[in-house]
Each structure stands twice: as C-alpha cells, then as structure tokens.
Design a protein around this motif. Sequence first.
Motif, mmCIF file in Angstrom:
data_model
loop_
_atom_site.group_PDB
_atom_site.id
_atom_site.type_symbol
_atom_site.label_atom_id
_atom_site.label_comp_id
_atom_site.label_asym_id
_atom_site.label_seq_id
_atom_site.Cartn_x
_atom_site.Cartn_y
_atom_site.Cartn_z
ATOM 1 N N GLY A 122 90.197 -45.725 -9.820
ATOM 2 C CA GLY A 122 91.292 -45.618 -8.865
ATOM 3 C C GLY A 122 91.968 -44.259 -8.939
ATOM 4 O O GLY A 122 92.279 -43.646 -7.912
ATOM 5 N N ASP A 123 92.178 -43.769 -10.158
ATOM 6 C CA ASP A 123 92.825 -42.463 -10.324
ATOM 7 C C ASP A 123 91.966 -41.335 -9.765
ATOM 8 O O ASP A 123 92.485 -40.339 -9.249
ATOM 9 C CB ASP A 123 93.112 -42.205 -11.806
ATOM 10 N N LEU A 124 90.644 -41.487 -9.882
ATOM 11 C CA LEU A 124 89.726 -40.448 -9.410
ATOM 12 C C LEU A 124 89.329 -40.617 -7.950
ATOM 13 O O LEU A 124 88.745 -39.713 -7.351
ATOM 14 C CB LEU A 124 88.450 -40.446 -10.265
ATOM 15 N N GLY A 125 89.604 -41.808 -7.396
ATOM 16 C CA GLY A 125 89.128 -42.099 -6.048
ATOM 17 C C GLY A 125 87.630 -42.316 -6.021
ATOM 18 O O GLY A 125 86.972 -42.079 -5.000
ATOM 19 N N ASP A 126 87.076 -42.777 -7.152
ATOM 20 C CA ASP A 126 85.628 -42.975 -7.274
ATOM 21 C C ASP A 126 85.272 -44.380 -6.788
ATOM 22 O O ASP A 126 85.108 -45.315 -7.572
ATOM 23 C CB ASP A 126 85.203 -42.785 -8.734
ATOM 24 N N LEU A 127 85.138 -44.510 -5.475
ATOM 25 C CA LEU A 127 84.886 -45.817 -4.876
ATOM 26 C C LEU A 127 83.505 -46.352 -5.229
ATOM 27 O O LEU A 127 83.333 -47.562 -5.427
ATOM 28 C CB LEU A 127 85.040 -45.725 -3.353
ATOM 29 N N SER A 128 82.513 -45.473 -5.335
ATOM 30 C CA SER A 128 81.144 -45.931 -5.600
ATOM 31 C C SER A 128 81.040 -46.595 -6.970
ATOM 32 O O SER A 128 80.422 -47.661 -7.107
ATOM 33 C CB SER A 128 80.158 -44.762 -5.500
ATOM 34 N N LEU A 129 81.650 -45.995 -7.992
ATOM 35 C CA LEU A 129 81.609 -46.606 -9.319
ATOM 36 C C LEU A 129 82.428 -47.892 -9.333
ATOM 37 O O LEU A 129 82.042 -48.880 -9.963
ATOM 38 C CB LEU A 129 82.133 -45.639 -10.383
ATOM 39 N N GLY A 130 83.547 -47.892 -8.620
ATOM 40 C CA GLY A 130 84.358 -49.104 -8.538
ATOM 41 C C GLY A 130 83.586 -50.255 -7.924
ATOM 42 O O GLY A 130 83.660 -51.395 -8.394
ATOM 43 N N ILE A 161 91.581 -54.920 -7.227
ATOM 44 C CA ILE A 161 92.502 -54.738 -6.100
ATOM 45 C C ILE A 161 93.191 -53.381 -6.198
ATOM 46 O O ILE A 161 93.296 -52.636 -5.215
ATOM 47 C CB ILE A 161 93.547 -55.871 -6.074
ATOM 48 N N GLY A 162 93.654 -53.054 -7.412
ATOM 49 C CA GLY A 162 94.314 -51.769 -7.614
ATOM 50 C C GLY A 162 93.394 -50.601 -7.328
ATOM 51 O O GLY A 162 93.796 -49.604 -6.712
ATOM 52 N N MET A 163 92.131 -50.712 -7.774
ATOM 53 C CA MET A 163 91.162 -49.641 -7.549
ATOM 54 C C MET A 163 90.900 -49.456 -6.060
ATOM 55 O O MET A 163 90.948 -48.332 -5.533
ATOM 56 C CB MET A 163 89.856 -49.961 -8.283
ATOM 57 N N TYR A 164 90.624 -50.570 -5.357
ATOM 58 C CA TYR A 164 90.348 -50.471 -3.919
ATOM 59 C C TYR A 164 91.562 -49.938 -3.166
ATOM 60 O O TYR A 164 91.434 -49.142 -2.226
ATOM 61 C CB TYR A 164 89.936 -51.835 -3.367
ATOM 62 N N GLY A 165 92.752 -50.361 -3.587
ATOM 63 C CA GLY A 165 93.963 -49.875 -2.933
ATOM 64 C C GLY A 165 94.124 -48.374 -3.085
ATOM 65 O O GLY A 165 94.422 -47.662 -2.117
ATOM 66 N N LYS A 166 93.904 -47.858 -4.305
ATOM 67 C CA LYS A 166 94.033 -46.415 -4.539
ATOM 68 C C LYS A 166 92.965 -45.621 -3.797
ATOM 69 O O LYS A 166 93.191 -44.467 -3.419
ATOM 70 C CB LYS A 166 93.948 -46.124 -6.040
ATOM 71 N N LYS A 173 94.636 -43.589 -21.140
ATOM 72 C CA LYS A 173 96.069 -43.573 -21.447
ATOM 73 C C LYS A 173 96.633 -42.159 -21.438
ATOM 74 O O LYS A 173 97.824 -41.960 -21.205
ATOM 75 C CB LYS A 173 96.323 -44.242 -22.796
ATOM 76 N N MET A 174 95.786 -41.167 -21.690
ATOM 77 C CA MET A 174 96.240 -39.782 -21.682
ATOM 78 C C MET A 174 96.011 -39.110 -20.326
ATOM 79 O O MET A 174 96.166 -37.904 -20.185
ATOM 80 C CB MET A 174 95.526 -38.989 -22.784
ATOM 81 N N GLY A 175 95.612 -39.910 -19.326
ATOM 82 C CA GLY A 175 95.435 -39.368 -17.984
ATOM 83 C C GLY A 175 94.144 -38.607 -17.778
ATOM 84 O O GLY A 175 94.011 -37.860 -16.807
ATOM 85 N N CYS A 176 93.188 -38.796 -18.693
ATOM 86 C CA CYS A 176 91.898 -38.096 -18.585
ATOM 87 C C CYS A 176 90.862 -39.042 -17.984
ATOM 88 O O CYS A 176 89.896 -39.448 -18.652
ATOM 89 C CB CYS A 176 91.449 -37.600 -19.955
ATOM 90 N N ALA A 177 91.072 -39.399 -16.712
ATOM 91 C CA ALA A 177 90.215 -40.389 -16.065
ATOM 92 C C ALA A 177 88.766 -39.923 -15.982
ATOM 93 O O ALA A 177 87.832 -40.714 -16.153
ATOM 94 C CB ALA A 177 90.751 -40.708 -14.669
ATOM 95 N N GLY A 178 88.560 -38.638 -15.719
ATOM 96 C CA GLY A 178 87.203 -38.114 -15.622
ATOM 97 C C GLY A 178 86.442 -38.260 -16.928
ATOM 98 O O GLY A 178 85.268 -38.652 -16.945
ATOM 99 N N ASP A 179 87.110 -37.952 -18.038
ATOM 100 C CA ASP A 179 86.477 -38.105 -19.351
ATOM 101 C C ASP A 179 86.187 -39.572 -19.644
ATOM 102 O O ASP A 179 85.172 -39.904 -20.264
ATOM 103 C CB ASP A 179 87.384 -37.535 -20.441
ATOM 104 N N ALA A 180 87.095 -40.454 -19.205
ATOM 105 C CA ALA A 180 86.897 -41.886 -19.427
ATOM 106 C C ALA A 180 85.643 -42.375 -18.709
ATOM 107 O O ALA A 180 84.831 -43.113 -19.283
ATOM 108 C CB ALA A 180 88.116 -42.669 -18.944
ATOM 109 N N VAL A 181 85.473 -41.955 -17.458
ATOM 110 C CA VAL A 181 84.295 -42.362 -16.686
ATOM 111 C C VAL A 181 83.022 -41.779 -17.300
ATOM 112 O O VAL A 181 81.998 -42.462 -17.409
ATOM 113 C CB VAL A 181 84.441 -41.921 -15.213
ATOM 114 N N GLN A 182 83.083 -40.517 -17.711
ATOM 115 C CA GLN A 182 81.918 -39.894 -18.343
ATOM 116 C C GLN A 182 81.539 -40.633 -19.626
ATOM 117 O O GLN A 182 80.360 -40.878 -19.896
ATOM 118 C CB GLN A 182 82.213 -38.429 -18.656
#
Length: 256
Positions: free
Chosen positions: A185-193, A216-221, A151-160
Amino acid sequence: MLINSVDKPNFLLPRIIDLKDFTYASLLFSHIPEPNDYAFNVMIRGLTTTWQKYQLTIEFYYQMKSLYLMPNNFTYPFVFIACANLLELNHGRAAHSSVFKTGLDKDGHVSHSLITMYARCGELGFARKVFDEISERDLVSWNSMISGYCKMGCAGDAVQFFCEMRTDGFEPDERTLVTVLGACGDLGDLSLGKWVEGFVVENKLEMNTYVGSALIGMYGKCGDLSSARRVFDSMKKKDLITWNAMISGQVPLPQV
C-alpha cells in the motif's frame, strides 16, 4: 494458599502471570526470601507480556544481575522486547554485549528479539547484521526483519526482503502477509498486493479480520476501491479495524 507458598517459588511463580494483578504479584515476589533465576524470569516475562511495564522489566534484569544470577535465553528476549518498546538502545546494546559473551547470540528467540530491538530503535544495519549471523534462519527471523523495515518506513526494503524470503524457500504466514500488504500500500504496488490475495485464496487461508483489513487498506491506498469493497463484502466477520480500513481508504461504505 498462594501467600502461604512463598517459600515454594516453583509452585507459586507460574501462577503469577495468571493473576494479571500486578500489585498482588509484586507483593508475592517480594516475599520470596531468595528469588532464583527462575523467579526473576517469570516476573520479567510477566512485566513484559502481561503488564507491559517495560521499564520495570529492565530494572528487574539489572536487579537479577546485581544478585549474581545469570540471565539466560528465557530472560534476554523479554529484555530486548522491553528495550524495543522504550527505544532504549543503550540498555539494549549492553544486554547484547552480555549475550555475545555468554554465547546466547546463537539462540533463535534471543536473535529474533535482538532484530526487533535494533529495528525499532532505527538501527536497521545492526538488525541486518544479527539476521545475517543466524546460521539457521526460520520464518520468524524473516518476519522480524520485514516487520522492522516496515516500521521504519522502508517499504521497498521490506518487499525486497519478502522476495528474498520466498526465493530462500519460505512461505509467508499471516504476519508476513499483513506486513507485506502494508508495504504494498505504501509503495502503490498493486500487482504484489493482488498476488498476496491470490496466495490467500489458493492456499485456502482464512480471510480473517487482520488479513482482510490489510487487503482493504492496500487496495484503498492503491486506488482500487472496487477490489477493496469486494474484499469487505466477502468477509464473514468484520471489526473496528475493518471499518477503519474502509474509511481511511475512502472506500464507499455499504448503505445501512
């Protein structure tokens, strides 16, 4: 019948939430001669979850304290949720101080709502501090932090944090998967998706509209439009969220 029972709050108040009529519920509450902590807790829960009148949640909380009634672990989670939605950090901190003094900071529901409140208010450091002080973490604890980072835009921290959660032996639920897919999707991390989709399939989880739309949203991004379309076509049920995910991801829509 309910109006004639205002002198019996234990009979009356569980029905207030079911009414979903704020005006009538408020009238009933006002006719209770001496509302106790149970009465206030029911109203505070209703104000927060049923009517989303978050400012009134906070007002009822202070009114409760002014009557020398003791807020408890059935009070504070809803107060913190209200503060989170209003971004009322000062009230949230004051309530946190009261929680700490009464020892309720060890309660799981209180801790989870505290994490949410601090994260929503942009205080991720305080949210992490609350998380670190939880002696027995559960999936809700982890989800609260992962959601807060996203929610705070810290996608990298969320994945970690998601990876740390799995290392700690916790398997994701639907809420985790949807949140992490947004981060992917925000990180473009297709492998984790793709791993998330594999987890859903391998564990025979339901590809409902929430998980499917998030995929769908993740693959689209990530630019994998064919996979986004494949997920869309495989979904038995589609709703507005699903179609919006297709449109926002610029995925070719089926011909009608």
